[in-house]
Design a protein around this motif. Structure first.
Motif, PDB file in Angstrom:
ATOM      1  N   ASN A 162       0.812  -1.208   0.000  1.00  0.00           N
ATOM      2  CA  ASN A 162       0.000   0.000   0.000  1.00  0.00           C
ATOM      3  C   ASN A 162       0.854   1.270   0.000  1.00  0.00           C
ATOM      4  OD1 ASN A 162       0.914  -0.322   2.645  1.00  0.00           O
ATOM      5  ND2 ASN A 162      -0.832   0.762   3.514  1.00  0.00           N
ATOM      6  N   GLU A 163       2.175   1.096   0.238  1.00  0.00           N
ATOM      7  CA  GLU A 163       3.106   2.228   0.190  1.00  0.00           C
ATOM      8  C   GLU A 163       4.292   1.806  -0.673  1.00  0.00           C
ATOM      9  OE1 GLU A 163       2.875   5.240   1.535  1.00  0.00           O
ATOM     10  OE2 GLU A 163       1.066   4.975   2.743  1.00  0.00           O
ATOM     11  N   LYS A 164       4.435   2.394  -1.841  1.00  0.00           N
ATOM     12  CA  LYS A 164       5.520   2.005  -2.735  1.00  0.00           C
ATOM     13  C   LYS A 164       6.820   2.734  -2.434  1.00  0.00           C
ATOM     14  CE  LYS A 164       2.529   0.651  -6.563  1.00  0.00           C
ATOM     15  NZ  LYS A 164       2.222   0.816  -8.003  1.00  0.00           N
ATOM     16  N   GLU A 165       6.732   3.769  -1.607  1.00  0.00           N
ATOM     17  CA  GLU A 165       7.922   4.556  -1.293  1.00  0.00           C
ATOM     18  C   GLU A 165       7.850   5.028   0.154  1.00  0.00           C
ATOM     19  OE1 GLU A 165       9.918   7.394  -4.320  1.00  0.00           O
ATOM     20  OE2 GLU A 165       8.900   8.744  -2.925  1.00  0.00           O
ATOM     21  N   ILE A 166       8.977   4.980   0.841  1.00  0.00           N
ATOM     22  CA  ILE A 166       9.023   5.462   2.225  1.00  0.00           C
ATOM     23  C   ILE A 166      10.220   6.393   2.392  1.00  0.00           C
ATOM     24  CG2 ILE A 166       7.851   3.443   3.171  1.00  0.00           C
ATOM     25  CD1 ILE A 166      11.393   3.697   4.017  1.00  0.00           C
ATOM     26  N   LYS A 167      10.216   7.148   3.481  1.00  0.00           N
ATOM     27  CA  LYS A 167      11.292   8.084   3.758  1.00  0.00           C
ATOM     28  C   LYS A 167      12.051   7.649   5.016  1.00  0.00           C
ATOM     29  CE  LYS A 167       9.156  12.151   1.625  1.00  0.00           C
ATOM     30  NZ  LYS A 167       8.684  13.531   1.845  1.00  0.00           N
ATOM     31  N   ILE A 168      13.358   7.790   4.937  1.00  0.00           N
ATOM     32  CA  ILE A 168      14.222   7.457   6.075  1.00  0.00           C
ATOM     33  C   ILE A 168      15.116   8.653   6.360  1.00  0.00           C
ATOM     34  CG2 ILE A 168      15.953   5.882   7.018  1.00  0.00           C
ATOM     35  CD1 ILE A 168      15.017   3.780   5.074  1.00  0.00           C
ATOM     36  N   SER A 169      15.249   8.984   7.633  1.00  0.00           N
ATOM     37  CA  SER A 169      16.117  10.077   8.056  1.00  0.00           C
ATOM     38  C   SER A 169      17.215   9.524   8.960  1.00  0.00           C
ATOM     39  CB  SER A 169      15.316  11.144   8.811  1.00  0.00           C
ATOM     40  OG  SER A 169      14.260  11.650   8.013  1.00  0.00           O
ATOM     41  N   GLY A 170      18.409  10.133   8.865  1.00  0.00           N
ATOM     42  CA  GLY A 170      19.511   9.681   9.700  1.00  0.00           C
ATOM     43  C   GLY A 170      20.818  10.330   9.307  1.00  0.00           C
ATOM     44  N   PRO A 171      21.914   9.945   9.949  1.00  0.00           N
ATOM     45  CA  PRO A 171      23.233  10.496   9.616  1.00  0.00           C
ATOM     46  C   PRO A 171      23.578  10.210   8.158  1.00  0.00           C
ATOM     47  CG  PRO A 171      23.306   9.274  11.674  1.00  0.00           C
ATOM     48  CD  PRO A 171      21.973   8.986  11.065  1.00  0.00           C
ATOM     49  N   LYS A 172      24.136  11.204   7.497  1.00  0.00           N
ATOM     50  CA  LYS A 172      24.452  11.079   6.077  1.00  0.00           C
ATOM     51  C   LYS A 172      25.368   9.896   5.806  1.00  0.00           C
ATOM     52  CE  LYS A 172      26.017  13.856   2.154  1.00  0.00           C
ATOM     53  NZ  LYS A 172      26.522  15.197   1.726  1.00  0.00           N
TER      54      LYS A 172
END
Length: 315
Positions: A162-172
């Protein structure tokens, strides 16, 4: 010499035993002060906002524990370990040398009668590295595990999210290690349309799991729907057309592939009972070889699941 040693030997032995008993008695009564090294005290990080408010994030160095040396009564020191101490690193005290001071305190959760003294290591330090805090989008891949039930077929085409794309945040530096993001679906015993909640995980280029508290997902899990197809084996029959040259007759008719497997809905696979391949032998007197593309002999409502998509027919 031997006579001197053996002279009053029983008295000498009793004296040694009495001396040992007296020494043990003194030790137990006096409870002498001893020291002890304690390693691997886990470090708790506080005041992270001192770093995040500057648009940065931190990565702990290789050492995330500290070692200390304590002193106190033997009855206490013999019983304590790293769980009796708390080490705290205050990021608001971060220095330009990448060091953060660590304060170690005795917890006394077991209510010892005497508090041990921290000889050294009461204030130590750990190293941290500052990094940019970034957010990136990733396509969600699908991976399967388990064995599909006999008579059924499930490929990635039969699985949707149901979600083809997600976002992840963190240290580069950590985000650069991500090669793909995927959900793993267990297809064992799935015989009808099923929707499950699958956890999203990140993997590096070698397929290793990247599991870090420093990475934040906008969604930890997504809904995955599995729609299994019915699989069926279809025989292949070769028929000839025409009449061989005079005094010749067709013989030894063979197909390199004798059957194929197809998958689809029950109605679509039931509609196909056999694949008939026709080869023209009219006025022929030599061996005939012909290649057939099997995908052209099945309906568009089903899919070929066999590895072989072609067959060679010889007459």
């Amino acid at each position: 010499m031997k006579q001197k040693i053996m002279h009053n030997f029983s008295l000498k032995l009793i004296s040694v035993l009495l001396a040992l008993m007296v020494w043990l008695l003194i030790i137990n009564i006096e409870d002498p002060t001893i020291s002890k090294n304690i390693s691997s005290v886990p470090v708790e990080v506080i005041n992270e906002n001192a770093i995040t408010e500057a648009g940065k994030c931190y990565v702990l160095g290789e050492t995330q524990t500290v070692s200390i040396r304590v002193r106190g009564p033997k009855s206490v020191i013999d019983k304590i370990d790293e769980s009796d101490f708390k080490a705290v690193a205050d990021l608001s005290k971060y220095s330009i040398t990448n060091a953060v001071p660590v304060e170690v305190k005795f917890l006394n959760t077991r209510e010892f009668t005497t508090k041990p003294e921290i000889i050294y290591g009461e204030t130590s330090s750990i190293n941290i590295e500052l990094d940019d805090f970034v957010t990136e989008s990733f396509k969600v891949d699908i991976a399967t595990k388990g064995v599909v039930n006999e008579g059924y077929y499930i490929s990635k085409d039969e699985i949707s999210v149901n979600e083809k794309e997600i976002k992840i945040s963190g240290p580069k530096s950590l985000m650069k290690q991500i090669d793909k993001v995927a959900v793993v679906v267990d297809v064992s015993d799935v015989k009808e349309e099923t929707t499950v909640l699958a956890v999203i995980k990140a993997y590096d280029v070698y397929g290793g799991l990247i599991d870090s508290e420093r990475m934040v997902y906008n969604k930890d899990a997504i809904n995955v729907t599995v729609r299994p197809l019915i699989e069926k084996e279809i025989p292949i029959k070769v028929v000839t057309k025409g009449k061989a040259k005079k005094n010749y007759k067709e013989n030894n008719i063979k197909s390199s592939v004798e059957s194929i497997k197809i998958a689809g809905t029950k109605d679509s696979v039931d509609a196909i009972g056999m694949i008939s391949l026709q080869i023209d032998i009219d006025d022929k007197n030599k061996k005939i070889t012909k290649k057939f593309d099997l995908t052209k002999y099945i309906s568009s409502t089903v899919k070929l699941t066999s590895l072989q998509s072609e067959t060679i027919v010889t007459v």
